[in-house]
Design a protein around this motif. Structure first.
Motif, mmCIF file in Angstrom:
data_model
loop_
_atom_site.group_PDB
_atom_site.id
_atom_site.type_symbol
_atom_site.label_atom_id
_atom_site.label_comp_id
_atom_site.label_asym_id
_atom_site.label_seq_id
_atom_site.Cartn_x
_atom_site.Cartn_y
_atom_site.Cartn_z
ATOM 1 N N VAL A 287 0.851 -1.222 0.032
ATOM 2 C CA VAL A 287 0.110 0.050 0.192
ATOM 3 C C VAL A 287 0.866 1.266 -0.186
ATOM 4 N N MET A 288 1.992 1.432 0.768
ATOM 5 C CA MET A 288 2.769 2.297 0.759
ATOM 6 C C MET A 288 3.558 2.577 -0.552
ATOM 7 N N ARG A 289 3.788 1.526 -1.267
ATOM 8 C CA ARG A 289 4.263 1.731 -2.663
ATOM 9 C C ARG A 289 3.452 2.393 -3.675
ATOM 10 N N HIS A 290 2.180 1.888 -3.394
ATOM 11 C CA HIS A 290 0.868 2.578 -4.243
ATOM 12 C C HIS A 290 0.864 3.863 -4.193
ATOM 13 N N ALA A 291 0.819 4.157 -2.686
ATOM 14 C CA ALA A 291 0.636 5.950 -2.517
ATOM 15 C C ALA A 291 1.771 6.578 -3.152
ATOM 16 N N PHE A 292 3.071 5.949 -2.735
ATOM 17 C CA PHE A 292 4.225 6.478 -3.520
ATOM 18 C C PHE A 292 4.005 7.058 -4.977
ATOM 19 N N PRO B 171 -1.148 11.814 -0.456
ATOM 20 C CA PRO B 171 -1.085 11.477 0.834
ATOM 21 C C PRO B 171 -1.870 10.106 1.167
ATOM 22 N N ALA B 172 -1.312 9.199 2.224
ATOM 23 C CA ALA B 172 -2.141 7.900 2.537
ATOM 24 C C ALA B 172 -1.513 7.821 3.770
ATOM 25 N N GLN B 173 -2.293 6.949 4.659
ATOM 26 C CA GLN B 173 -2.140 6.443 6.006
ATOM 27 C C GLN B 173 -2.553 5.057 6.115
ATOM 28 N N THR B 174 -1.924 4.474 7.407
ATOM 29 C CA THR B 174 -2.499 3.135 7.563
ATOM 30 C C THR B 174 -2.131 2.878 9.111
ATOM 31 N N GLN C 61 6.241 -3.693 14.012
ATOM 32 C CA GLN C 61 5.018 -3.300 13.481
ATOM 33 C C GLN C 61 4.699 -1.802 13.686
ATOM 34 N N VAL C 62 4.292 -0.987 12.693
ATOM 35 C CA VAL C 62 4.458 0.393 12.552
ATOM 36 C C VAL C 62 2.972 0.894 11.907
ATOM 37 N N ALA C 63 2.767 2.144 12.472
ATOM 38 C CA ALA C 63 1.531 2.818 11.944
ATOM 39 C C ALA C 63 2.296 4.006 11.181
ATOM 40 N N TRP C 64 1.802 4.298 10.036
ATOM 41 C CA TRP C 64 2.514 5.255 9.164
ATOM 42 C C TRP C 64 1.458 6.316 8.489
ATOM 43 N N LEU C 65 2.168 7.413 8.178
ATOM 44 C CA LEU C 65 1.556 8.507 7.155
ATOM 45 C C LEU C 65 2.385 8.940 6.260
ATOM 46 N N GLN C 66 2.255 9.025 4.913
ATOM 47 C CA GLN C 66 3.207 9.497 3.985
ATOM 48 C C GLN C 66 2.605 10.799 3.296
ATOM 49 N N THR C 67 3.243 11.552 2.788
ATOM 50 C CA THR C 67 2.676 12.682 2.035
ATOM 51 C C THR C 67 3.853 13.421 1.075
ATOM 52 N N PRO C 68 3.325 13.706 0.052
ATOM 53 C CA PRO C 68 4.456 14.444 -1.250
ATOM 54 C C PRO C 68 5.299 15.485 -0.213
ATOM 55 N N TYR C 69 6.465 15.695 -0.637
ATOM 56 C CA TYR C 69 7.114 16.760 0.119
ATOM 57 C C TYR C 69 8.326 17.464 -0.511
ATOM 58 N N ARG C 70 8.428 18.480 -0.563
ATOM 59 C CA ARG C 70 9.167 19.262 -1.787
ATOM 60 C C ARG C 70 10.559 19.588 -0.660
ATOM 61 N N VAL C 71 11.608 19.330 -1.180
ATOM 62 C CA VAL C 71 13.088 19.599 -0.642
ATOM 63 C C VAL C 71 13.964 20.441 -1.758
ATOM 64 N N PRO D 156 12.294 18.143 -6.095
ATOM 65 C CA PRO D 156 10.725 18.501 -5.848
ATOM 66 C C PRO D 156 9.882 17.471 -6.008
ATOM 67 N N SER D 157 10.179 16.352 -5.952
ATOM 68 C CA SER D 157 9.377 15.195 -5.879
ATOM 69 C C SER D 157 9.596 14.197 -4.980
ATOM 70 N N CYS D 158 10.011 14.565 -3.562
ATOM 71 C CA CYS D 158 10.151 13.736 -2.588
ATOM 72 C C CYS D 158 9.050 13.329 -1.876
ATOM 73 N N THR D 159 9.077 12.421 -0.953
ATOM 74 C CA THR D 159 7.992 12.070 0.035
ATOM 75 C C THR D 159 8.360 11.809 1.164
ATOM 76 N N LEU D 160 7.517 12.493 2.333
ATOM 77 C CA LEU D 160 7.872 12.214 3.502
ATOM 78 C C LEU D 160 7.067 11.177 4.363
ATOM 79 N N VAL D 161 7.752 10.584 5.075
ATOM 80 C CA VAL D 161 7.157 9.322 5.650
ATOM 81 C C VAL D 161 7.251 9.428 7.041
#
Length: 565
Positions: free
Chosen positions: A75-80, A85-88, A102-112, A116-121
């Protein structure tokens, strides 16, 4: 003010992530980790150096049983890939010490800055309180079931890795993906000269696969800074979902113009593009397209396409390596095998056929040259081994033999004894066979042959009337056997109009038959062809005698004496 280096920017990014009260890391557009805070390093049991530059999916993402998680299931790869943005509330990471987290996560597009096309997890252990969010579906619906996906990937691996021909591999790839996944498939390849070639455009129409040659051919170069989908894929940057709406904008390059032409010509309404690459280089890109009668591609489809192109990259990389090795070997042989001398009153010709397999090439050789006393030397041999090392060893052996034969006015047996000693001390050849012969013309117009044989199949003498004789005298042990036995010479007068055939074992040996059968086959066909001109005789002999299951290279050196002294 000078712009900070990427390394300095990465250090500052890690420091800024430390202000976040949970594990945090940033991946670039290829999914590789470019920064991680101290808490992420502690939770993952990795030092910063062990995280930077790593593919986050390959390094971390696992099933609950610790098995590698397929990209199509992640699922993380699909959202990437969807850049959204996605979370589970549940995901399993493998820590640096091999334990599971075992983790819970949230990721979102992130500009550095210059990325310009990074992702923050953001993530934390579920052993800690306060989950980041409840499980969330990625909203994608695959066009085939998971079982069908696994079967397709298994079939892709089997079929693509079982050929070493680039064109055959591409044809098999087309039959795997069409029409199962798409209506169109396009392969763009990067040549060894860094040019882009649209190698294949295929449409699935009415149950057949139709090649559109009008859409194939050379492509403009790939711009370094272009953010358009195909350019990014050909640089190995990222896989992308796209459609004709992307190319309604003003194109930023010639290759974007060609893509717009492709969409207009095919009528595709949805496309998925992924790089084809090996571990070391990008080989090209695969584009799958769907028309208006099928649903658009989803990130689930894109993840499957990545799995397919990864396998295609392995197969095409191996095929290219095979062809490169084959080309090097054939070029090496072409330059190492000599031009035959012109000798008055003698006809002479030679043939060399390389092994079918590029890894089995280079050991057989022949030579003919004039000696300082006016005689002519003939030689044929076979270096043990079937690779480029054997070809290099063959060159060493031939050059040493030439030098000894030219400088030392000695019988063939003595020359070969010196050659045997030299191979032990100053050559990389371990073992080899060779025949060295001297041809001298007498006052009566007849030619005398004297020779010695170091473990090689015997020469064949064929009279003009088709009487055959193997010259078995003068036979000794092969080179490299480290024996002190004295080698012997033999001699005979060649009848007028007779043909002498020197050959290597690839002409007569077969895995399914004894060598005596091959020698008998050679004798019978040579007798039947004795009346033919020498060139025709040699071609027909090679075609008729060489075994169908031969996997060795073959060398033939043939000469014919004048019919009248």
């Amino acid at each position: 003010m000078d712009r900070p280096s990427r390394a300095e920017a990465g250090d500052r990014l890690c420091e800024s992530l430390d202000a976040i009260g949970t594990g945090a890391y940033v991946v670039d557009e290829e999914g590789r980790i470019v920064a991680a805070n101290a808490r992420a390093q502690r939770l993952l049991a990795y030092p910063l150096e062990g995280l930077l530059g790593q593919d986050a999916h390959e390094l971390l993402h696992r099933t609950r049983h610790g098995e590698h998680l397929s990209r199509t299931q992640c699922v993380m790869r699909h959202a990437f890939l969807a850049r959204r943005p996605a979370q589970t509330g549940e995901q399993w990471f493998e820590r640096g010490d091999g334990s599971m987290l075992q983790v819970a996560w949230l990721q979102t597009p992130y500009r550095v800055e210059d990325r310009p096309s990074c992702t923050l997890v953001l993530f934390h252990s579920l052993d800690e309180a306060g989950p980041l969010g409840a499980p969330q579906d990625d909203g994608s619906t695959g066009s085939i079931s998971e079982l069908e996906r696994l079967a397709l990937l298994a079939e892709t691996t089997t079929r693509l890795t079982s050929t070493l021909d680039v064109d055959e591999a591409l044809g098999r790839l087309m039959r795997l993906v069409l029409p199962r996944l798409a209506d169109w498939a396009i392969v763009d390849l990067i040549t060894e000269g860094d040019e882009v070639q649209r190698a294949l455009v295929v449409e699935a129409a009415d149950g057949d696969l139709v090649t559109r040659e009008d859409l194939q051919g050379p492509m403009p170069p790939v711009p370094e800074q272009s953010q358009w989908p195909l350019s990014r894929a050909l640089r190995g940057v990222a896989s992308t979902l796209t459609g004709p709406e992307t190319y309604r904008r003003e194109p930023d390059s010639g290759i974007a113009v060609e893509q717009r032409r492709l969409f207009e010509a095919t009528g595709m309404r949805s496309a998925a593009i992924a790089p084809i690459r090996t571990l070391r280089e990008v080989l090209g890109a695969l584009t799958l397209g769907r028309g208006p009668g099928r649903p658009p591609f989803t990130v689930t489809d894109l993840a499957l396409l990545e799995d397919i192109t990864r396998r295609a990259g392995l197969a095409l990389g191996n095929a290219r390596l095979y062809q490169r090795q084959r080309k090097v070997a054939e070029t090496m042989q072409r330059h190492l095998l000599p031009q035959l001398p012109r000798v008055p009153r003698l006809e002479m010709t030679a043939r060399y056929v390389s092994a079918p397999d590029a890894s089995k090439v280079g050991g057989d050789w022949y030579d003919a040259f004039s000696l300082s006393d006016g005689a002519m030397a003939l030689a044929i041999g076979d270096v043990v081994g079937h690779d480029l090392d054997a070809a290099a060893g063959m060159a060493q052996l031939r050059n040493m033999l030439r030098a000894y034969a030219w400088s030392q006015k000695q019988p063939p047996s003595r020359i070969v004894e010196w050659l045997d000693q030299a191979t032990e001390h100053i050559s990389e050849v371990s073992m080899a066979t060779v025949i060295l012969a001297r041809m001298t013309g007498g006052d009566d117009g007849l030619w005398e042959l004297s020779w010695t044989n170091a473990g090689h199949p015997p020469p064949l003498l064929v009279t003009h009337d088709g009487v055959t004789e193997y010259l078995t005298e003068g036979h000794g042990i092969l080179l490299g056997a480290r024996t002190q036995r004295t080698r012997r010479d033999a001699s005979t007068v060649l009848p007028p109009g007779s043909t002498l055939v020197l050959y290597t074992d690839g002409l007569v040996e077969s895995p399914r038959h004894a060598i005596d059968e091959g020698l008998d086959r050679l004798r019978r066909h040579a007798a039947a062809l004795a009346h033919r001109p020498l060139e025709s005789f040699t071609d027909a002999l090679l075609a008729r005698v060489r075994p169908d299951d031969n996997d060795d290279d073959v060398a033939i050196l043939a000469l014919r004496t004048p019919s009248r002294p």
